[in-house]
Enzyme design. Structure first.
Site, PDB file in Angstrom:
ATOM      1  N   GLY A   1       0.806  -1.229   0.000  1.00  0.00           N
ATOM      2  CA  GLY A   1       0.000   0.000   0.000  1.00  0.00           C
ATOM      3  C   GLY A   1       0.833   1.269   0.000  1.00  0.00           C
ATOM      4  O   GLY A   1       0.301   2.362   0.181  1.00  0.00           O
TER       5      GLY A   1
ATOM      6  N   LYS B   1       5.268  19.225  -4.731  1.00  0.00           N
ATOM      7  CA  LYS B   1       5.534  19.605  -3.339  1.00  0.00           C
ATOM      8  C   LYS B   1       6.668  20.621  -3.259  1.00  0.00           C
ATOM      9  O   LYS B   1       6.610  21.578  -2.482  1.00  0.00           O
ATOM     10  CB  LYS B   1       5.870  18.355  -2.532  1.00  0.00           C
ATOM     11  CG  LYS B   1       4.675  17.429  -2.375  1.00  0.00           C
ATOM     12  CD  LYS B   1       5.104  16.064  -1.906  1.00  0.00           C
ATOM     13  CE  LYS B   1       3.920  15.137  -1.715  1.00  0.00           C
ATOM     14  NZ  LYS B   1       4.334  13.748  -1.502  1.00  0.00           N
TER      15      LYS B   1
ATOM     16  N   ASP C   1       4.987  14.122  -8.448  1.00  0.00           N
ATOM     17  CA  ASP C   1       4.405  14.387  -7.124  1.00  0.00           C
ATOM     18  C   ASP C   1       5.388  15.198  -6.267  1.00  0.00           C
ATOM     19  O   ASP C   1       5.018  16.190  -5.642  1.00  0.00           O
ATOM     20  CB  ASP C   1       4.079  13.044  -6.451  1.00  0.00           C
ATOM     21  CG  ASP C   1       3.623  13.208  -5.012  1.00  0.00           C
ATOM     22  OD1 ASP C   1       2.414  13.361  -4.794  1.00  0.00           O
ATOM     23  OD2 ASP C   1       4.478  13.187  -4.107  1.00  0.00           O
TER      24      ASP C   1
ATOM     25  N   GLY D   1      -0.111   8.085   4.115  1.00  0.00           N
ATOM     26  CA  GLY D   1      -0.908   7.155   4.925  1.00  0.00           C
ATOM     27  C   GLY D   1      -2.164   7.871   5.376  1.00  0.00           C
ATOM     28  O   GLY D   1      -2.109   9.067   5.710  1.00  0.00           O
TER      29      GLY D   1
END
Ligand SMILES: NC(=O)c1ccc[n+]([C@@H]2O[C@H](COP(=O)([O-])OP(=O)(O)OC[C@H]3O[C@@H](n4cnc5c(N)ncnc54)[C@H](OP(=O)(O)O)[C@@H]3O)[C@@H](O)[C@H]2O)c1
Length: 407
Positions: free
Chosen positions: A172, A190, A186, A287
């Protein structure tokens, strides 16, 4: 009974559902801090909820849909209606940040986005508040946990890129479509947000140069380990010649660098300034529960004092050609004069060799070297010529090296 503070929730996926659970668990403990009891007043997903109804029933909107459309429209409409907004959406802020921050200022509402960069690591707050008066020189970061996990597995277990990615997906840490993570996009989003805040200048995602980790091999990592180097996907935003360079690429670090010991899905950001020397913040970069915790922190802040992201006052030029040290990996025919010819082409561009490892492989040899820093344009000019030498057995591979060691 304390008054209720109504939170409209857009998105109920990994982070949105964790946020709804956390808010319910923590509502009582938020009362003494804010005097108000927060509750979710409505949830919007693709299959349920009505945006206008949720907006009308909310004091604040939490946007956890992701992507640009329709998130941008919802965030703008919420702020125009006088609602504070909390978002974790780096793609939105790195492309439409100026429009959104201006809208927040115009309507006197807060737009908070701590969870958009480095998950629960409170780097936005530190840049906007604690370091508001520091003249930041550079930010270095590991701001993508998926790629850091993959690189850690490649280094520790000798896994190939594909094997490490498959393991990340099983656990995951990587999505079914990992493109944004592994291409560096990504992390670039940021870094655009961090650069905008740290350097007080508008920065768009399109102005960030980025390279991903898809082409790295376990070989590169193993050879570099012999030279004392570890591989990370590093985001950098720094002042260069009066302008600003923002970039994301794989880079080797020596063991003493504060980011070298950040492993697995963790994130870390190092901020450097004369005033503070250097500080490094690290923690879980993603998460559901972790990100939800950063979102809830923003909601609580928005319930107390006003805060805005001021208009930028600088217009720094974006610099694309910077100095870097390089690791260079070549598969060559094993014959005399090879090293001398490579060194000559490098020398013509002003590159000098710091260290070399050479290994014979029958008729072939592997030549791995680290070069001292030089302008990237000059290095790539030499690399193009090296690639055409008749003894090259495959295209040479180059990866940047960050030379500093902090002790
Ligand atoms: N996951 C992380 O660890 C993490 C970490 C840091 C930041 N973030 C950021 O947090 C945000 C949410 O990420 P996530 O991982 O929670 O995403 P996710 O699991 O894909 O959930 C997205 C949610 O948004 C809803 N949605 C999508 N399109 C919509 C539309 N057009 N209208 C209404 N609802 C829509 C989805 O609805 P359905 O349920 O109907 O599909 C789903 O509930 C993103 O900006 C992401 O970058 C995530």
């Amino acid at each position: 009974m304390p008054e209720t503070f109504s939170v409209g929730l857009l998105g109920h996926g990994t982070v949105g559902s964790a946020f709804a659970t956390l808010l319910e668990q923590r509502a009582d403990s938020i009362v003494p801090i804010t005097g108000l009891r927060p509750c979710v007043s409505g949830v919007l997903t693709r299959s349920r909820g009505d945006f206008e109804e949720i907006l009308a029933a909310s004091d604040l909107i939490v946007e956890l849909i992701g992507g640009v459309d329709p998130a941008r429209d919802y965030v703008l409409r919420a702020m125009r209606a006088g609602r504070h907004v909390v978002s974790a959406n780096k793609l939105l802020l790195s492309q439409h940040g100026e429009e959104l921050w201006a809208c927040a200022r115009e309507h006197g509402v807060q737009l908070r986005f701590e969870a958009a960069v480095a998950g629960v690591v409170p780097v936005i707050r530190v840049l906007q508040e604690s370091l508001a008066a520091a003249h930041v020189e550079r930010i270095h970061g590991i701001v993508n946990g998926t790629t850091n996990y993959i690189l850690t597995e490649m280094a520790r277990g000798g896994l190939s890129y594909a094997e490490a990615l498959a393991r990340a997906q099983q656990l995951g840490y990587a999505e079914a479509d990992p493109t944004d993570d592994v291409t560096g996009r990504d992390a670039a989003a940021k870094m655009a947000i961090l650069a905008r805040l740290a350097f007080d200048t508008p920065v768009h995602l399109d102005q960030v140069r980025y390279e991903g980790i898809e082409h790295l091999t376990a070989d590169d990592i193993a050879y570099a380990q012999q030279l004392g180097l570890g591989l990370k996907l590093i985001g950098t935003a720094e002042r260069v010649d009066g302008g600003l360079s923002i970039r994301v690429h794989p880079a080797f670090l020596y063991g003493g660098h504060p980011l070298a010991s950040v492993h697995g899905p963790f994130n870390a950001v190092t901020v450097e300034s004369d005033a503070i020397t250097e500080i490094t913040m690290s923690g879980p970069g993603a998460g559901g529960p972790q990100t939800a915790s950063a979102v809830l922190g923003d909601v609580i802040s928005a319930m107390i004092p006003p805060a805005t992201t001021p208009e930028t006052s600088q217009r720094l030029e974006i610099v694309n050609d910077v100095e870097s040290a390089f690791y260079l990996h070549m598969e060559v025919a094993d014959r005399p004069g090879v090293l001398a010819q490579v060194a000559e082409l490098l020398g013509l561009q002003g590159a000098s060799i710091k260290s070399v490892v050479q290994q014979g492989l029958g008729d072939e040899a592997r030549l791995v070297m680290v070069l001292h820093p030089l302008r990237e344009s000059r290095f790539y000019a030499a690399l193009r010529l090296i690639g055409r030498l008749d003894f090259m057995r495959s295209a040479p591979r180059a990866i940047r090296v960050i030379e500093e060691e902090f002790t």
